[in-house]
Design an enzyme around this catalytic site. Structure first.
Site, PDB file in Angstrom:
ATOM      1  N   VAL A 318       0.854  -1.201   0.000  1.00  0.00           N
ATOM      2  CA  VAL A 318       0.000   0.000   0.000  1.00  0.00           C
ATOM      3  C   VAL A 318       0.887   1.247   0.000  1.00  0.00           C
ATOM      4  O   VAL A 318       0.421   2.335   0.334  1.00  0.00           O
ATOM      5  CB  VAL A 318      -0.985   0.058   1.203  1.00  0.00           C
ATOM      6  CG1 VAL A 318      -2.130  -0.905   1.047  1.00  0.00           C
ATOM      7  CG2 VAL A 318      -0.287  -0.113   2.509  1.00  0.00           C
ATOM      8  N   ARG A 320       3.959   2.429  -2.602  1.00  0.00           N
ATOM      9  CA  ARG A 320       4.009   2.937  -3.970  1.00  0.00           C
ATOM     10  C   ARG A 320       4.389   1.806  -4.906  1.00  0.00           C
ATOM     11  O   ARG A 320       5.290   1.002  -4.604  1.00  0.00           O
ATOM     12  CB  ARG A 320       5.070   4.054  -4.098  1.00  0.00           C
ATOM     13  CG  ARG A 320       4.623   5.398  -3.579  1.00  0.00           C
ATOM     14  CD  ARG A 320       3.462   5.962  -4.421  1.00  0.00           C
ATOM     15  NE  ARG A 320       2.944   7.207  -3.911  1.00  0.00           N
ATOM     16  CZ  ARG A 320       1.940   7.331  -3.040  1.00  0.00           C
ATOM     17  NH1 ARG A 320       1.341   6.238  -2.565  1.00  0.00           N
ATOM     18  NH2 ARG A 320       1.526   8.504  -2.655  1.00  0.00           N
ATOM     19  N   GLU A 349      -0.480   4.418 -12.853  1.00  0.00           N
ATOM     20  CA  GLU A 349      -1.859   4.352 -12.345  1.00  0.00           C
ATOM     21  C   GLU A 349      -2.776   5.146 -13.259  1.00  0.00           C
ATOM     22  O   GLU A 349      -2.471   6.311 -13.536  1.00  0.00           O
ATOM     23  CB  GLU A 349      -1.911   4.883 -10.913  1.00  0.00           C
ATOM     24  CG  GLU A 349      -1.158   3.956  -9.968  1.00  0.00           C
ATOM     25  CD  GLU A 349      -1.268   4.346  -8.499  1.00  0.00           C
ATOM     26  OE1 GLU A 349      -1.908   5.371  -8.202  1.00  0.00           O
ATOM     27  OE2 GLU A 349      -0.712   3.632  -7.668  1.00  0.00           O
ATOM     28  N   HIS A 368      -5.712   2.091  -5.655  1.00  0.00           N
ATOM     29  CA  HIS A 368      -5.108   3.125  -4.787  1.00  0.00           C
ATOM     30  C   HIS A 368      -6.143   3.680  -3.802  1.00  0.00           C
ATOM     31  O   HIS A 368      -6.452   4.873  -3.797  1.00  0.00           O
ATOM     32  CB  HIS A 368      -4.501   4.255  -5.635  1.00  0.00           C
ATOM     33  CG  HIS A 368      -3.443   5.019  -4.904  1.00  0.00           C
ATOM     34  ND1 HIS A 368      -2.331   5.543  -5.533  1.00  0.00           N
ATOM     35  CD2 HIS A 368      -3.316   5.360  -3.597  1.00  0.00           C
ATOM     36  CE1 HIS A 368      -1.583   6.186  -4.646  1.00  0.00           C
ATOM     37  NE2 HIS A 368      -2.173   6.080  -3.464  1.00  0.00           N
ATOM     38  N   LEU A 369      -6.627   2.776  -2.962  1.00  0.00           N
ATOM     39  CA  LEU A 369      -7.700   3.145  -2.034  1.00  0.00           C
ATOM     40  C   LEU A 369      -7.209   3.353  -0.605  1.00  0.00           C
ATOM     41  O   LEU A 369      -8.014   3.599   0.287  1.00  0.00           O
ATOM     42  CB  LEU A 369      -8.774   2.031  -2.016  1.00  0.00           C
ATOM     43  CG  LEU A 369      -9.621   1.871  -3.275  1.00  0.00           C
ATOM     44  CD1 LEU A 369     -10.637   0.741  -3.071  1.00  0.00           C
ATOM     45  CD2 LEU A 369     -10.350   3.165  -3.597  1.00  0.00           C
ATOM     46  N   GLY A 370      -5.885   3.221  -0.405  1.00  0.00           N
ATOM     47  CA  GLY A 370      -5.367   3.258   0.964  1.00  0.00           C
ATOM     48  C   GLY A 370      -5.876   4.428   1.788  1.00  0.00           C
ATOM     49  O   GLY A 370      -6.251   4.275   2.954  1.00  0.00           O
TER      50      GLY A 370
END
Ligand SMILES: NC(=O)C1=CN([C@@H]2O[C@H](COP(=O)(O)OP(=O)(O)OC[C@H]3O[C@@H](n4cnc5c(N)ncnc54)[C@H](O)[C@@H]3O)[C@@H](O)[C@H]2O)C=CC1
Ligand SMILES: O=C(O)C(=O)COP(=O)(O)O
Length: 656
Positions: A318, A320, A349, A368-370
Site C-alpha cells: 500500500v 508505492r 496508475e 489506490h484506495l489506501g
C-alpha cells in the site's frame, strides 16, 4: 558553521548610478519580491471600539503607505489599532483532484477555489499561470513543465496526502515554490487498508467473491492460510508501517521490521524487532511495504531481492507501485517464490488493462484506495487546506517538504534581523566594483547566546537574497536561496561568535564579508582585504555600524551616501550645503574615523536620490577622497513570512 560548496561560475555585479525616482524606491514589498509593478492598495478598516465610526473602505494614504513600507513595527501597530484587512485580489487555488468538503470550505473562505478534475498535462500547464496554489492527490503529476508554465505565480503546491513522488521537488525548489503535504490524517486509513489486503489475500476473499459471482462454488480451491503465528516483515517503520505492526500484533502475528532510519526504541515500544533488509526477506511469511518511493527505494524489490525471500511469501503493497519491479514480481509469482500479492498501488496508475500483474490469479488489487475513507479524506482535506492557507499567508508550514522549518517563535524574534540581513546583503554587493565576481561570502553573527541556540538559516537566506537579487533575474526566497547561491557559484560560510551583549536579543551584530573582489569604495575594504560591513538592530530598526575599518551609525533607510574624507572641521557643512542646494533632504549623518585628524567616513542618509551633479560636486570637495551612493531599500517592509514564499499579491489580515 555551515558552508555551501562553490562551482566554477561566479556572479559579477554591475552597478550604475542610474537615476531612480523616489516613488520607485518606495514600490511595495510585494512588487519588489516578484519584480512586478506595485498595485494600489486599499484597506478595509474596522475598529475594536464600536463607537468609533470608520469609512467602510478607502485607499491607503501616502503617509500610511510609507509607514507600512518603512517599518515592520509600524505595520503591526496599525494592524492592531485599526484591524486592517486587505481587500486586494484573493489568491486563486486550483484543486485538481477530489478533496473533502471541509477542506474546500477552508480554502473558499480564503481564496478563489477552482476545482478542475482530470486536467490533461497540457491543460494543467495552461491553467497554472493563473494560480497561486495547487492542491493535488496522487493522480496529478506536478512536473517541471508545470513550474515553468506557472511563470513565478505558483507559490505553493499542497499534496493532500503523504507521498510527494508525483511532485518534482527539485523543480519546485528551483522555482521557489513551497511544497507542503498532509502527512497525518490518512495514516490509519492506509494501515487499515494494508490489514484488509493482508487478511483478504490470505483468505482469497476477492478471488472467491469473483468466482461466486461467476456462478461457481469453489470451497477447496480457496483454502487460505492463517495469519496467527506467522511472521510479518514491515518494510518501512514510519507512521503507516508502525500502525500496521500494531494491528498485526493484535492478530497474533510475529512482527519484525526493517527501516534504516527508525529508532529502535520506537520499534521496541510496539513489540517489534528491527532487522536488516536481508534478514527481513529471509524470515518473513508476509511482507508489507511502507516506505516512500525515492531513488533509493525505486524497484528495491526485484529479481535479486525476490530470490532472497522465503518460498511462498505473500506481499502487500500500500506504499508505492514503483518500489516493486513489477515484471520481476510476475516472474516471482509464476515461479511460486511469491505465493500471493495484494497491491493497492502501481508503477503506472491506472495500470494497463492487460497488465500481467493485475490479471495474475494470485494477485488481489485495489485502485489506490489506501487513503480513501470518508474520515481520512475529510481529515486530509482540512490538513492540506490549513497548510496551504498558512503558506499563502506566509507562515512556515510544519509540513513543508522543501523549506527548512523555522518555528514561529524563532521567526518573530528574528524578524528585525531578517530585515537587517537583507539590507546588509544588498549594501555589500553594491560596494563591489570588480574582481573575478563574488565567489565567497562570510557571515559573522555576534550573539550573547550559545551558538547552538541560534538558527541563522533565514538570515543566511536573506543575505543571499540581498546579494543575488539585484544582479540576477532570480526570485529568491527561503525555498531556493541555498540552491540559487550554489548555482551561482557563491560559497557562503557562517561563523557564530560569542559577544559580550545582552542574551535578551538573539543577535548583537551581523557582519558580511565579500572576499577576492575590488570595491568601488576603498574604505569598505578591511585590513584583511575583504569588503566588510556590519549592522545591528537598534530599537527594532536596522543600522549600519561598520564599513571596512570605520565605525558608523546609520539607520538603514532610503539612500545612503558614503564619503571618505580627511578628518578636518567643516566637512559635514560643506557636503550638507551641496545636497541642500540640489534640494536633497538629509535625514541623518554619522561620522566615523580611524583616529583623530586622519581619515574619516561620513554616512549620509538622504530622502531623495541625489543626482549625478550633486554627487560630482561632493567629489570635488578637496578633502573628500572618495564617495559612493548606495540604495538601501526600495521597499523596506519585510515580513519574514512573506519572504518565505514571496508573492505578487498579498492576502489576509497580515497583508498590507
Ligand atoms: N496507498 C495509499 O493510499 C497510501 C500510501 N501511502 C504511502 O505509504 C508510505 C508510508 O507512508 P507514511 O508511513 O505516512 O510515511 P513515513 O514517512 O511516516 O514512513 C516511511 C518510513 O519509511 C522509511 N524508509 C525510508 N527508506 C527506507 C528503506 N529504504 N527501507 C525501509 N524503510 C525506509 C522511513 O525511515 C520512514 O520511517 C508512503 O510511500 C506513502 O506514500 C500513505 C498513505 C496512503
Ligand atoms: O497519501 C498518500 O501517499 C497516498 O497515496 C494517498 O493517495 P491519494 O490522495 O488517495 O491519491
Amino acid at each position: 558553521m555551515a558552508a555551501s560548496s562553490s562551482s566554477s561560475s561566479s556572479i559579477k555585479p554591475i552597478f550604475t548610478t542610474r537615476s531612480k525616482s523616489s516613488n520607485s524606491s518606495k514600490s511595495s514589498l510585494l512588487s519588489f519580491l516578484h519584480n512586478t509593478k506595485p498595485k494600489p492598495i486599499s484597506l478595509k478598516f474596522s475598529s475594536h471600539n464600536s463607537n468609533y465610526t470608520t469609512p467602510p473602505s478607502f485607499t491607503i494614504s501616502n503617509s500610511l503607505q510609507t509607514a507600512l513600507e518603512t517599518s515592520e513595527l509600524h505595520v503591526s501597530k496599525f494592524q492592531d489599532d485599526l484591524n486592517v484587512q486587505a481587500v486586494t485580489p484573493k489568491p486563486t487555488i486550483l484543486v485538481s483532484e477530489k478533496l473533502g468538503e471541509a477542506g474546500l470550505a477552508i480554502l473558499r473562505s480564503f481564496g478563489n477555489v477552482e476545482c478542475l478534475y482530470d486536467l490533461s498535462p497540457e491543460a494543467l500547464c495552461e491553467k497554472i499561470s493563473q494560480c497561486d496554489a495547487l492542491i493535488v492527490r496522487s493522480g496529478t503529476k506536478v512536473t517541471r513543465s508545470v513550474f515553468e508554465a506557472a511563470n513565478g505565480k505558483l507559490k505553493v503546491v499542497g499534496r493532500a496526502g503523504v507521498g510527494i513522488d508525483n511532485v518534482d521537488l527539485q523543480a519546485a525548489t528551483e522555482f521557489g515554490c513551497l511544497v507542503v503535504n498532509a502527512p497525518i490524517a490518512n495514516t490509519v486509513a492506509a494501515a487499515e487498508h494494508g490489514i484488509a489486503l493482508l487478511a483478504s489475500m490470505a483468505r482469497n476473499v476477492s478471488q472467491a467473491d469473483a468466482s461466486i459471482k461467476a456462478g461457481k462454488w469453489l470451497r477447496s480451491k480457496y483454502v487460505g492460510v492463517s495469519l496467527v503465528g506467522k511472521t510479518l516483515a514491515v518494510m518501512g517503520f514510519g507512521k503507516v508501517g508502525s500502525e500496521v505492526a500494531r494491528r498485526a500484533k493484535g492478530l497474533g502475528m510475529n512482527v519484525i521490521a526493517h527501516d534504516p532510519y527508525a529508532p529502535a526504541d520506537k520499534a521496541r515500544a510496539v513489540g517489534v524487532e528491527l532487522v536488516s533488509f536481508d534478514q527481513a526477506l529471509a524470515t518473513a511469511d508476509f511482507i508489507s511495504l511502507h516506505m516512500p518511493l525515492n531513488p533509493t527505494t525505486s524497484k528495491i524489490f526485484n529479481d535479486e531481492t525476490f530470490a532472497k525471500m522465503k518460498k511462498g511469501v505473500r506481499i502487500v503493497n500500500v506504499a508505492r507501485g514503483g518500489v516493486i519491479d513489477e515484471e520481476a514480481l510476475v516472474r516471482a509469482l509464476d515461479s511460486g517464490v511469491v505465493a500471493q500479492a495484494a497491491l493497492d498501488v502501481f508503477t503506472e496508475e491506472p495500470p494497463a488493462k492487460d497488465s500481467k500483474l493485475v490479471q495474475h490469479e494470485n494477485v488481489t488489487v485495489t485502485p489506490h484506495l489506501g487513503a480513501s475513507t470518508k474520515e481520512a479524506q475529510e481529515g486530509v482535506a482540512i490538513e492540506i487546506a490549513e497548510a496551504v492557507v498558512g503558506a499563502l499567508r506566509g507562515e512556515l508550514s510544519a509540513t513543508a517538504i522543501n523549506a527548512p522549518m523555522v518555528p514561529s517563535e524563532v521567526l518573530s524574534e528574528l524578524a528585525p534581523y531578517v530585515v537587517l540581513a537583507k539590507k546588509l546583503g544588498r549594501l555589500a554587493v553594491q560596494l563591489v566594483s570588480g574582481g573575478s565576481g563574488i565567489k565567497s561570502v562570510k557571515l559573522i553573527y555576534r550573539s550573547a547566546r550559545d551558538p547552538d541556540d541560534l538558527d541563522t538559516r533565514i538570515l543566511r537566506a536573506m543575505i543571499t537574497k540581498g546579494i543575488i537579487e539585484p544582479i540576477s533575474a532570480s526570485f529568491i526566497n527561503l525555498v531556493n536561496a541555498d540552491f540559487t547561491a550554489k548555482q551561482k557559484g557563491l560559497r557562503i560560510s557562517e561563523e557564530r561568535v560569542v559577544a559580550d551583549s545582552s542574551p535578551e536579543f538573539p543577535i548583537d551584530s551581523i557582519q558580511v564579508q565579500l572576499s577576492n573582489v575590488d570595491s568601488k569604495f576603498a574604505a569598505a575594504v578591511s585590513e584583511n582585504g575583504e569588503i566588510s560591513i556590519e549592522g545591528k538592530v537598534k530599537f527594532g530598526i536596522p543600522h549600519l555600524t561598520r564599513v571596512g575599518s570605520f565605525g558608523v551609525d546609520a539607520s538603514l533607510e532610503g539612500n545612503l551616501i558614503l564619503c571618505r574624507q580627511v578628518d578636518q572641521p567643516g566637512m559635514i557643512g560643506k557636503v550638507g550645503n551641496i545636497l541642500g542646494e540640489h534640494n536633497v533632504n538629509v535625514n541623518f549623518m554619522s561620522v566615523g574615523r580611524t583616529f583623530r585628524r586622519n581619515h574619516g567616513i561620513m554616512a549620509i542618509g538622504v530622502d531623495e536620490e541625489p543626482n549625478q551633479d550633486s554627487l560630482k560636486e561632493i567629489g570635488k570637495v578637496p578633502a573628500i577622497e572618495e564617495y559612493t551612493l548606495l540604495h538601501v531599500s526600495y521597499s523596506v517592509r519585510l515580513r519574514a513570512w512573506r519572504f518565505i514564499i514571496g508573492g505578487a499579491t498579498s492576502w489576509g489580515p497580515q497583508s498590507c
